[in-house]
Scaffold this active site. Structure first.
Site, PDB file in Angstrom:
ATOM      1  N   LYS A  16       0.913  -1.196  -0.015  1.00 18.56           N
ATOM      2  CA  LYS A  16       0.241   0.074  -0.062  1.00 18.56           C
ATOM      3  C   LYS A  16       0.849   1.106   0.103  1.00 18.56           C
ATOM      4  CE  LYS A  16      -1.390   1.584   4.143  1.00 18.56           C
ATOM      5  NZ  LYS A  16      -1.203   3.032   4.275  1.00 18.56           N
ATOM      6  N   ASN A  17       1.722   1.315   1.004  1.00 20.06           N
ATOM      7  CA  ASN A  17       2.770   2.425   1.024  1.00 20.06           C
ATOM      8  C   ASN A  17       3.627   2.692  -0.084  1.00 20.06           C
ATOM      9  OD1 ASN A  17       1.303   2.864   3.265  1.00 20.06           O
ATOM     10  ND2 ASN A  17       2.967   2.329   4.662  1.00 20.06           N
ATOM     11  N   ARG A  35      -4.541  10.322   5.206  1.00 18.00           N
ATOM     12  CA  ARG A  35      -3.607  11.477   5.231  1.00 18.00           C
ATOM     13  C   ARG A  35      -2.503  11.386   3.816  1.00 18.00           C
ATOM     14  NH1 ARG A  35      -2.788  13.529   9.333  1.00 18.00           N
ATOM     15  NH2 ARG A  35      -0.596  14.070   8.612  1.00 18.00           N
ATOM     16  N   CYS A  84      -4.409  12.600  13.440  1.00 15.59           N
ATOM     17  CA  CYS A  84      -4.610  10.945  13.155  1.00 15.59           C
ATOM     18  C   CYS A  84      -4.707  10.435  14.654  1.00 15.59           C
ATOM     19  CB  CYS A  84      -3.719  10.857  12.244  1.00 15.59           C
ATOM     20  SG  CYS A  84      -3.214   8.927  12.147  1.00 15.59           S
ATOM     21  N   ARG A  93       1.026  14.452  13.307  1.00 14.60           N
ATOM     22  CA  ARG A  93       1.400  14.112  11.844  1.00 14.60           C
ATOM     23  C   ARG A  93       1.262  15.503  11.177  1.00 14.60           C
ATOM     24  NH1 ARG A  93      -0.581   8.502   9.775  1.00 14.60           N
ATOM     25  NH2 ARG A  93       1.097   8.670   8.390  1.00 14.60           N
ATOM     26  N   PRO A  94       2.209  16.361  11.445  1.00 16.15           N
ATOM     27  CA  PRO A  94       2.350  17.602  10.401  1.00 16.15           C
ATOM     28  C   PRO A  94       2.984  17.516   9.305  1.00 16.15           C
ATOM     29  CG  PRO A  94       4.086  17.856  12.195  1.00 16.15           C
ATOM     30  CD  PRO A  94       3.139  16.478  12.403  1.00 16.15           C
ATOM     31  N   ILE A  95       2.567  18.299   8.155  1.00 18.51           N
ATOM     32  CA  ILE A  95       3.400  17.961   6.935  1.00 18.51           C
ATOM     33  C   ILE A  95       4.292  19.495   6.786  1.00 18.51           C
ATOM     34  CG2 ILE A  95       1.787  16.362   5.894  1.00 18.51           C
ATOM     35  CD1 ILE A  95       0.478  18.897   4.297  1.00 18.51           C
ATOM     36  N   LEU A 111       7.424  19.938   7.126  1.00 21.05           N
ATOM     37  CA  LEU A 111       8.569  19.563   6.247  1.00 21.05           C
ATOM     38  C   LEU A 111       8.547  19.468   4.806  1.00 21.05           C
ATOM     39  CD1 LEU A 111      10.276  16.867   8.594  1.00 21.05           C
ATOM     40  CD2 LEU A 111      10.578  19.509   8.611  1.00 21.05           C
ATOM     41  N   ASP A 138       5.279   0.517  11.938  1.00 21.14           N
ATOM     42  CA  ASP A 138       4.146  -0.249  11.423  1.00 21.14           C
ATOM     43  C   ASP A 138       4.116  -1.626  12.103  1.00 21.14           C
ATOM     44  OD1 ASP A 138       3.754   1.686   8.525  1.00 21.14           O
ATOM     45  OD2 ASP A 138       3.452   2.219  10.425  1.00 21.14           O
ATOM     46  N   ILE A 151       8.849   6.860  16.703  1.00 29.47           N
ATOM     47  CA  ILE A 151       8.221   7.383  15.716  1.00 29.47           C
ATOM     48  C   ILE A 151       6.966   8.413  15.869  1.00 29.47           C
ATOM     49  CG2 ILE A 151       7.732   7.348  13.166  1.00 29.47           C
ATOM     50  CD1 ILE A 151      10.631   6.470  13.729  1.00 29.47           C
ATOM     51  N   ARG A 159      -8.529  -0.857   5.309  1.00 26.54           N
ATOM     52  CA  ARG A 159      -7.670   0.259   4.522  1.00 26.54           C
ATOM     53  C   ARG A 159      -6.299  -0.156   3.958  1.00 26.54           C
ATOM     54  NH1 ARG A 159      -6.963   5.746   7.674  1.00 26.54           N
ATOM     55  NH2 ARG A 159      -5.556   5.856   5.470  1.00 26.54           N
TER      56      ARG A 159
HETATM   57  C1  EPZ Z   1       4.776   6.956   6.292  1.00 29.63           C
HETATM   58  O1  EPZ Z   1       3.826   7.901   7.104  1.00 29.63           O
HETATM   59  C2  EPZ Z   1       3.672   5.390   6.248  1.00 29.63           C
HETATM   60  N1  EPZ Z   1       2.545   6.089   5.423  1.00 29.63           N
HETATM   61  C3  EPZ Z   1       3.185   5.282   7.802  1.00 29.63           C
HETATM   62  O2  EPZ Z   1       2.520   4.167   7.610  1.00 29.63           O
HETATM   63  C4  EPZ Z   1       4.510   4.838   8.476  1.00 29.63           C
HETATM   64  O3  EPZ Z   1       4.022   4.731   9.958  1.00 29.63           O
HETATM   65  C5  EPZ Z   1       5.418   6.150   8.515  1.00 29.63           C
HETATM   66  O4  EPZ Z   1       5.886   6.608   7.241  1.00 29.63           O
HETATM   67  C6  EPZ Z   1       6.713   5.811   9.183  1.00 29.63           C
HETATM   68  O5  EPZ Z   1       7.287   4.680   8.698  1.00 29.63           O
HETATM   69  C7  EPZ Z   1       2.816   6.073   4.372  1.00 29.63           C
HETATM   70  O6  EPZ Z   1       3.741   5.888   3.592  1.00 29.63           O
HETATM   71  C8  EPZ Z   1       1.472   6.341   3.397  1.00 29.63           C
HETATM   72  P1  EPZ Z   1       6.822  10.295   8.417  1.00 29.63           P
HETATM   73  P2  EPZ Z   1       4.351   9.238   6.984  1.00 29.63           P
HETATM   74  O7  EPZ Z   1       6.482  11.596   7.678  1.00 29.63           O
HETATM   75  O8  EPZ Z   1       5.253   9.621   5.734  1.00 29.63           O
HETATM   76  C9  EPZ Z   1       7.046  13.684  11.590  1.00 29.63           C
HETATM   77  C10 EPZ Z   1       0.565   2.649   7.895  1.00 29.63           C
HETATM   78  O9  EPZ Z   1       0.262   2.143   8.837  1.00 29.63           O
HETATM   79  N2  EPZ Z   1       6.830  14.538  10.494  1.00 29.63           N
HETATM   80  O10 EPZ Z   1       7.908   9.355   8.043  1.00 29.63           O
HETATM   81  O11 EPZ Z   1       3.091  10.402   7.356  1.00 29.63           O
HETATM   82  C11 EPZ Z   1       5.718  12.712  11.956  1.00 29.63           C
HETATM   83  O12 EPZ Z   1       4.894  13.302  12.734  1.00 29.63           O
HETATM   84  C12 EPZ Z   1       0.981   4.081   7.898  1.00 29.63           C
HETATM   85  O13 EPZ Z   1       0.701   1.988   6.705  1.00 29.63           O
HETATM   86  C13 EPZ Z   1       6.998  15.894  10.828  1.00 29.63           C
HETATM   87  O14 EPZ Z   1       6.946  16.243  11.910  1.00 29.63           O
HETATM   88  O15 EPZ Z   1       5.173   9.242   8.409  1.00 29.63           O
HETATM   89  C14 EPZ Z   1       6.494  11.567  12.500  1.00 29.63           C
HETATM   90  O16 EPZ Z   1       6.537  11.714  13.988  1.00 29.63           O
HETATM   91  C15 EPZ Z   1       0.758   4.809   9.285  1.00 29.63           C
HETATM   92  N3  EPZ Z   1       6.808  17.013   9.808  1.00 29.63           N
HETATM   93  C16 EPZ Z   1       7.422  11.260  11.799  1.00 29.63           C
HETATM   94  O17 EPZ Z   1       7.918  12.746  11.403  1.00 29.63           O
HETATM   95  C17 EPZ Z   1       6.479  16.405   8.722  1.00 29.63           C
HETATM   96  O18 EPZ Z   1       6.457  17.271   7.609  1.00 29.63           O
HETATM   97  C18 EPZ Z   1       7.576  10.191  10.640  1.00 29.63           C
HETATM   98  O19 EPZ Z   1       6.632  10.634   9.870  1.00 29.63           O
HETATM   99  C19 EPZ Z   1       6.276  15.074   8.462  1.00 29.63           C
HETATM  100  C20 EPZ Z   1       6.687  14.134   9.248  1.00 29.63           C
END
Ligand code: EPZ
Length: 426
Positions: free
Chosen positions: A22-23, A96, A120, A125-127, A129, A308, A330, A400
């Protein structure tokens, strides 16, 4: 809402075939925005999030065909004209990962309007970055009425050092940089196999990206990308979930069509717990090695132990001899499964980002509530070893990200059935 009814106690025996990831599929579908040509993706899992991504792309003007019958795992996407480059809240609020269209839309059309993903279950989970990186490439981004409004004549290559390792952040900015003017250098990138899979597709579309799978990636922007055909990686989290199902039920399972190289950290921890593993090129056989032993895990970015898999592994540790400590590094709120596992007779205490599991508890069947995708999988695993019949509510969380979970488990001897209206028919 659908429920699962599971009677525990059966050792699982046989082979389970793993679906596509999926990811990986989600960013690869978003990458189709970068070209007007057709992109064909194979090994696409039939899960709800893929259906949501299809709706998202179609709502922006794309033609998306989800295959069926023999071609059911193939998808063809053509974004010839993106008449409405807007990711609407109604769709984004359910997934998301919709924010993955931000970079490609700006790169392809010079503008994007994307609903901000709210909070969430597993964390804020901010974006930020994603936004910071796109601004470094010259985009102007404002926030209005819950939407991000982004504009850029043409994105410019940039040197970006991620403050934090982010998977979709790396993917979103890679897609933007692929069509940017000039070169980009990204540092502290995510090294997840899903990032490498996306880059394989982008390079097949004519991008010039080097270093995927390492923390330093170089991108030479090109003026135009073309169509391509790409096979999505197997889902390492689905494979991990079923490996634990085999281990926790004392069964003998062959997890087939997976990539054991992507499972390193998990396989190491399973062996530490005394689980017997035979690792092949595209399969892993898991069989019981007697009583499970306690182990400590700490979630890290890839190639560390995946967050995960944290919930599913915690369920296994409830059945191990001794005390284990699980640290979630994480996400700040990823212990939603603990309360439900304790309701099934587990002995877990939580303090901040650390959970202490006193193992050896005989789990009891109960009515439990799924709260997010991976927590749901942890409850299925618990119900497979609990005495009696458990009822899992809100299994839409599972749908999902797991393709035909109950059929796959029933195929190896689990007593599981779905109650309620069936998952959306084609
Ligand atoms: C991806 O989410 C996966 N989702 C998640 O899988 C997975 O848990 C996660 O990576 C970590 O491995 C998809 O690929 C669709 P991150 P993502 O940005 O990219 C912080 C599942 O169960 N952060 O790597 O959203 C964030 O809050 C899902 O399939 C910021 O602060 O995760 C977290 O603490 C759940 N600012 C950390 O970084 C940002 O702009 C890592 O999040 C982005 C992230």
């Amino acid at each position: 809402m659908d429920k699962f009814v599971i009677r525990g106690g059966n050792p699982l025996l046989g082979t389970i075939k793993i679906s596509g990831a999926k990811n990986s599929a989600l960013p690869c579908m978003a990458a189709a925005i970068l070209t007007e040509d057709e992109v064909i993706l194979e090994n696409i899992p039939q899960v709800q999030d893929i259906e949501t991504e299809r709706k998202l792309l179609v709502s922006m003007g794309a033609e998306v065909e989800l295959g069926y019958g023999r071609a059911q795992h193939r998808t063809s996407i053509r974004c010839a004209v993106l008449s409405d480059p807007v990711a609407k809240y109604e769709i984004v609020k359910t997934m998301r990962a919709s924010s993955l269209v931000l970079g490609p839309l700006i790169a392809r059309t010079g503008m994007a309007r994307v609903a901000m993903p709210g909070g969430c279950a597993i964390g804020g989970r901010p974006i930020d970055l994603h936004i910071k990186g796109l601004e470094a490439m010259g985009a102007t981004i404002t926030q209005e009425h819950g939407y991000l409004e982004a504009r850029a004549e043409r994105l410019k290559g940039a040197h970006i050092v991620f403050d934090k390792i982010t998977v979709t952040g790396t993917e979103d900015l890679l897609m933007a940089a692929a069509l940017a003017e000039g070169e980009s250098l990204f540092e502290n990138c995510a090294r997840e196999p899903e990032v490498t899979d996306l880059v394989a597709l982008l390079n097949a579309m004519g991008a010039q990206i080097e270093g995927a799978g390492t923390s330093t990636i170089r991108i030479k922007g090109v003026a135009k990308l073309h169509g391509a055909r790409h096979r999505i990686n197997p889902d390492r989290i689905e494979a991990g979930t079923f490996l634990i199902a085999g281990a926790i039920t004392g069964g003998d399972l062959n997890i087939d069509c997976c990539n054991p190289e992507h499972l390193g950290a998990l396989l190491g921890k399973l062996e530490q717990c005394g689980v017997k593993l035979d690792v092949g090129k595209e399969n892993v056989r898991v069989h019981s090695g007697g009583k499970l032993q306690a182990a400590d895990i700490s979630t890290e970015e890839y190639p560390g132990f995946p967050t995960d898999m944290q919930a599913q592994f915690m369920t296994l540790l409830t059945q191990a001899e001794g005390t284990s400590v699980v640290t979630e590094n994480i996400f700040e709120n990823r212990f939603m499964h603990v309360g439900e596992l304790n309701r099934m007779g587990a002995n877990i205490s939580v303090s901040g980002r650390t959970a202490t599991i006193r193992g050896g508890a005989q789990l009891q069947s109960a009515a439990v509530m799924c709260s997010d995708l991976r927590a749901s999988a942890a409850l299925v695993l618990a119900a497979l070893v609990a005495d009696g019949e458990s009822i899992l509510d809100r299994v839409y969380h599972m749908d999902r990200g797991y393709e035909h979970m109950e059929e796959k488990l029933r195929g190896v001897g689990a007593q599981i059935r779905r109650m309620g209206d069936v998952f959306g028919k084609k």
